[in-house]
Design a protein around this motif. Sequence first.
Motif, PDB file in Angstrom:
ATOM      1  N   ILE A  85      41.434  50.233  35.701  1.00  0.00           N
ATOM      2  CA  ILE A  85      41.928  49.212  35.000  1.00  0.00           C
ATOM      3  C   ILE A  85      42.833  48.362  36.164  1.00  0.00           C
ATOM      4  O   ILE A  85      43.512  49.029  36.844  1.00  0.00           O
ATOM      5  CB  ILE A  85      42.748  49.462  33.976  1.00  0.00           C
ATOM      6  N   THR A  86      42.727  47.173  36.265  1.00  0.00           N
ATOM      7  CA  THR A  86      43.531  46.392  37.451  1.00  0.00           C
ATOM      8  C   THR A  86      44.279  45.393  36.788  1.00  0.00           C
ATOM      9  O   THR A  86      43.634  44.527  35.693  1.00  0.00           O
ATOM     10  CB  THR A  86      42.656  46.065  38.775  1.00  0.00           C
ATOM     11  N   TYR A  91      52.829  40.012  36.598  1.00  0.00           N
ATOM     12  CA  TYR A  91      53.758  39.325  35.296  1.00  0.00           C
ATOM     13  C   TYR A  91      54.323  40.308  34.743  1.00  0.00           C
ATOM     14  O   TYR A  91      54.191  41.498  34.669  1.00  0.00           O
ATOM     15  CB  TYR A  91      52.865  38.573  34.370  1.00  0.00           C
ATOM     16  N   LEU A  92      55.476  39.724  34.028  1.00  0.00           N
ATOM     17  CA  LEU A  92      56.672  40.578  33.447  1.00  0.00           C
ATOM     18  C   LEU A  92      55.798  41.489  32.229  1.00  0.00           C
ATOM     19  O   LEU A  92      56.222  42.795  31.997  1.00  0.00           O
ATOM     20  CB  LEU A  92      57.700  39.915  33.038  1.00  0.00           C
ATOM     21  N   SER A  93      55.009  40.761  31.628  1.00  0.00           N
ATOM     22  CA  SER A  93      54.314  41.308  30.442  1.00  0.00           C
ATOM     23  C   SER A  93      53.451  42.576  30.770  1.00  0.00           C
ATOM     24  O   SER A  93      53.061  43.458  29.940  1.00  0.00           O
ATOM     25  CB  SER A  93      53.430  40.321  29.752  1.00  0.00           C
ATOM     26  N   VAL A  94      53.371  42.872  32.015  1.00  0.00           N
ATOM     27  CA  VAL A  94      52.667  44.080  32.434  1.00  0.00           C
ATOM     28  C   VAL A  94      53.684  45.026  32.358  1.00  0.00           C
ATOM     29  O   VAL A  94      53.162  46.294  31.810  1.00  0.00           O
ATOM     30  CB  VAL A  94      52.175  43.995  34.060  1.00  0.00           C
ATOM     31  N   HIS A  95      54.924  45.009  32.475  1.00  0.00           N
ATOM     32  CA  HIS A  95      55.758  45.903  32.474  1.00  0.00           C
ATOM     33  C   HIS A  95      56.228  46.176  30.926  1.00  0.00           C
ATOM     34  O   HIS A  95      56.489  47.370  30.371  1.00  0.00           O
ATOM     35  CB  HIS A  95      57.094  45.559  33.238  1.00  0.00           C
ATOM     36  N   GLU A  96      56.182  44.885  30.352  1.00  0.00           N
ATOM     37  CA  GLU A  96      56.780  45.241  28.889  1.00  0.00           C
ATOM     38  C   GLU A  96      55.635  45.700  27.863  1.00  0.00           C
ATOM     39  O   GLU A  96      56.087  46.079  26.889  1.00  0.00           O
ATOM     40  CB  GLU A  96      57.197  43.783  28.464  1.00  0.00           C
ATOM     41  N   HIS A  97      54.438  45.418  28.157  1.00  0.00           N
ATOM     42  CA  HIS A  97      53.364  45.548  27.284  1.00  0.00           C
ATOM     43  C   HIS A  97      52.167  46.654  27.729  1.00  0.00           C
ATOM     44  O   HIS A  97      51.714  47.450  26.800  1.00  0.00           O
ATOM     45  CB  HIS A  97      52.843  44.527  26.693  1.00  0.00           C
ATOM     46  N   ALA A  98      51.756  46.193  28.789  1.00  0.00           N
ATOM     47  CA  ALA A  98      50.439  46.985  29.160  1.00  0.00           C
ATOM     48  C   ALA A  98      51.074  48.480  29.737  1.00  0.00           C
ATOM     49  O   ALA A  98      50.325  49.436  29.428  1.00  0.00           O
ATOM     50  CB  ALA A  98      49.987  46.530  30.492  1.00  0.00           C
ATOM     51  N   TRP A  99      52.010  48.531  30.549  1.00  0.00           N
ATOM     52  CA  TRP A  99      52.537  49.901  30.908  1.00  0.00           C
ATOM     53  C   TRP A  99      52.937  50.914  29.844  1.00  0.00           C
ATOM     54  O   TRP A  99      52.336  52.121  29.925  1.00  0.00           O
ATOM     55  CB  TRP A  99      53.619  49.544  32.016  1.00  0.00           C
ATOM     56  N   PRO A 108      45.987  55.855  34.520  1.00  0.00           N
ATOM     57  CA  PRO A 108      46.379  54.841  35.484  1.00  0.00           C
ATOM     58  C   PRO A 108      45.735  53.711  35.771  1.00  0.00           C
ATOM     59  O   PRO A 108      44.843  53.320  34.911  1.00  0.00           O
ATOM     60  CB  PRO A 108      45.799  55.744  36.709  1.00  0.00           C
ATOM     61  N   PHE A 109      46.514  52.623  36.610  1.00  0.00           N
ATOM     62  CA  PHE A 109      46.166  51.387  36.829  1.00  0.00           C
ATOM     63  C   PHE A 109      46.649  50.753  37.965  1.00  0.00           C
ATOM     64  O   PHE A 109      47.610  51.356  38.508  1.00  0.00           O
ATOM     65  CB  PHE A 109      46.146  50.594  35.540  1.00  0.00           C
ATOM     66  N   THR A 110      46.102  49.562  38.440  1.00  0.00           N
ATOM     67  CA  THR A 110      46.369  49.033  39.723  1.00  0.00           C
ATOM     68  C   THR A 110      47.126  47.678  39.642  1.00  0.00           C
ATOM     69  O   THR A 110      46.105  47.061  38.882  1.00  0.00           O
ATOM     70  CB  THR A 110      45.534  49.071  40.750  1.00  0.00           C
ATOM     71  N   VAL A 111      48.132  47.386  40.256  1.00  0.00           N
ATOM     72  CA  VAL A 111      48.588  46.033  39.829  1.00  0.00           C
ATOM     73  C   VAL A 111      48.508  45.284  41.354  1.00  0.00           C
ATOM     74  O   VAL A 111      49.056  45.866  42.192  1.00  0.00           O
ATOM     75  CB  VAL A 111      50.089  45.957  39.356  1.00  0.00           C
ATOM     76  N   VAL A 139      51.539  54.467  38.799  1.00  0.00           N
ATOM     77  CA  VAL A 139      50.973  53.127  38.927  1.00  0.00           C
ATOM     78  C   VAL A 139      50.862  52.761  40.111  1.00  0.00           C
ATOM     79  O   VAL A 139      51.889  53.011  40.965  1.00  0.00           O
ATOM     80  CB  VAL A 139      51.860  52.066  38.137  1.00  0.00           C
ATOM     81  N   ARG A 140      49.778  52.273  40.688  1.00  0.00           N
ATOM     82  CA  ARG A 140      49.513  51.946  42.050  1.00  0.00           C
ATOM     83  C   ARG A 140      49.574  50.219  42.319  1.00  0.00           C
ATOM     84  O   ARG A 140      49.131  49.620  41.561  1.00  0.00           O
ATOM     85  CB  ARG A 140      48.010  52.115  42.711  1.00  0.00           C
ATOM     86  N   PHE A 141      50.217  49.863  43.207  1.00  0.00           N
ATOM     87  CA  PHE A 141      50.467  48.540  43.576  1.00  0.00           C
ATOM     88  C   PHE A 141      49.806  48.274  44.925  1.00  0.00           C
ATOM     89  O   PHE A 141      49.712  48.834  46.004  1.00  0.00           O
ATOM     90  CB  PHE A 141      51.893  48.253  43.808  1.00  0.00           C
ATOM     91  N   ALA A 142      49.013  47.028  44.922  1.00  0.00           N
ATOM     92  CA  ALA A 142      48.342  46.606  46.132  1.00  0.00           C
ATOM     93  C   ALA A 142      48.306  44.965  46.467  1.00  0.00           C
ATOM     94  O   ALA A 142      49.030  44.213  45.846  1.00  0.00           O
ATOM     95  CB  ALA A 142      46.942  46.873  45.784  1.00  0.00           C
ATOM     96  N   ASN A 143      47.768  44.655  47.394  1.00  0.00           N
ATOM     97  CA  ASN A 143      47.905  43.476  48.112  1.00  0.00           C
ATOM     98  C   ASN A 143      47.248  42.505  47.346  1.00  0.00           C
ATOM     99  O   ASN A 143      45.971  42.344  47.073  1.00  0.00           O
ATOM    100  CB  ASN A 143      47.624  43.635  49.718  1.00  0.00           C
ATOM    101  N   HIS A 144      47.784  41.254  47.179  1.00  0.00           N
ATOM    102  CA  HIS A 144      47.212  40.169  46.439  1.00  0.00           C
ATOM    103  C   HIS A 144      47.853  38.911  47.240  1.00  0.00           C
ATOM    104  O   HIS A 144      47.738  37.621  46.616  1.00  0.00           O
ATOM    105  CB  HIS A 144      47.847  40.018  44.926  1.00  0.00           C
ATOM    106  N   THR A 145      47.913  38.848  48.471  1.00  0.00           N
ATOM    107  CA  THR A 145      48.653  38.029  49.206  1.00  0.00           C
ATOM    108  C   THR A 145      50.118  37.593  49.066  1.00  0.00           C
ATOM    109  O   THR A 145      50.619  38.075  47.886  1.00  0.00           O
ATOM    110  CB  THR A 145      47.928  36.626  49.381  1.00  0.00           C
ATOM    111  N   ALA A 146      50.960  37.052  49.975  1.00  0.00           N
ATOM    112  CA  ALA A 146      52.329  36.725  49.592  1.00  0.00           C
ATOM    113  C   ALA A 146      52.468  35.537  48.645  1.00  0.00           C
ATOM    114  O   ALA A 146      52.799  35.268  47.714  1.00  0.00           O
ATOM    115  CB  ALA A 146      53.149  36.651  50.663  1.00  0.00           C
ATOM    116  N   SER A 147      51.798  34.513  49.308  1.00  0.00           N
ATOM    117  CA  SER A 147      51.598  33.136  48.519  1.00  0.00           C
ATOM    118  C   SER A 147      50.983  32.902  47.238  1.00  0.00           C
ATOM    119  O   SER A 147      51.217  31.990  46.478  1.00  0.00           O
ATOM    120  CB  SER A 147      51.374  32.094  49.596  1.00  0.00           C
ATOM    121  N   HIS A 148      49.769  33.467  47.077  1.00  0.00           N
ATOM    122  CA  HIS A 148      48.732  33.430  46.102  1.00  0.00           C
ATOM    123  C   HIS A 148      48.163  32.156  46.445  1.00  0.00           C
ATOM    124  O   HIS A 148      47.550  31.444  45.795  1.00  0.00           O
ATOM    125  CB  HIS A 148      49.462  33.298  44.852  1.00  0.00           C
TER     126      HIS A 148
END
Length: 344
Positions: A85-86, A91-99, A108-111, A139-148
């Motif tokens: 699951i990635t 977004y804040l809803s990851v913390h509020e609802h998915a986690w 486990p999942f990766t953001v 929870v693992r956090f990984a690179n999605h660029t800085a600027s998007h």
Amino acid sequence: MPCLRPLLFLLLLATTGSAVAASHAVVFMYHRFGEDRYPSTSIRLEQFDAQLDYLAQNGYQVWPLERIVTHILHNEPLPERTIAITVDDAYLSVHEHAWPRLKARGWPFTVFVNTDPVDRRLGGFMTWEQMRAMQKEGVRFANHTASHDSMAKRRADETDAAWERRVRADIERAQRRLREELGEQSEQEPRLFAYPYGEYDTRAADLVRAMGYIGFGQQSGAIGPLSDRRALPRYPMAERFAALEPFARKAASLPLPVLQAAPWEPHIDSNNPPRLTLTLQQPLRGIACYNAAGHPLPLTWLDDTRLQVQATERLPRGRNRYNCTAPAGDGRWYWYSHPWLVDD
């Protein structure tokens, strides 16, 4: 004798017509949870709950993404029904609802984090403090660029060299901020990267590989030994695509054994509609291909293992894809998706 595993996989695949149990995995990709005003990127909470229940009730194993990638890189067996699951964009809803939902199941999942909005404390995004708390729980956090910013688009009058300097700096800035805020865990191998908007071209994909990352797009399909590590597929999940029946079909899917896709380059210039040639590892019956809207595409076999597919009309501006599937037996499907990018 680990070096024989890929050969064994190909031999068994060729002789049985179905995938070996320990050769593949499926990755799902989400953005927002319960943010119903964004239906194109958000999944309804009741849909997400139904998906998680389905996985639990049908024997799926939810692994960390990096563990799946490591097994594929080293040709190590994967359990049948393995998924990851990635989530993109933090977004804040990851913390509020998915986690809370995933934590309750011990999954486990990766953001993949685009770090500039987090640094600016923009509303609707998680904070570094929240991510540190989640990281302590696995929870693992990984690179999605800085600027998007899209990596497949050039700025006006931007040379190739200037584009590469800009994109490289963008990736490096994001990795630096992840390291500064989340510590050395963000540097663990394999280093994972997700393309903003799922958009890439060959130059971008080659740069990501040269920088030492395993890349992930947003094109559909399962991953396996033959998958291109510059842009591994993930099934996007949002309100429109989250119904349980198609979700179950995707969770059970297998990678279509594509040895080569030509052209691999997603960016379309003058050759629109593009003609895609797929070379398969083995003959497969029942292959059908579709455009992004789900309409069938003409398909021509060049020989037992090579086929060509081409839309009959120009692809519209923006992101497009050709999806090809074939029955794999037991109600399962081989699946391959090729992304296209059209500027005009």
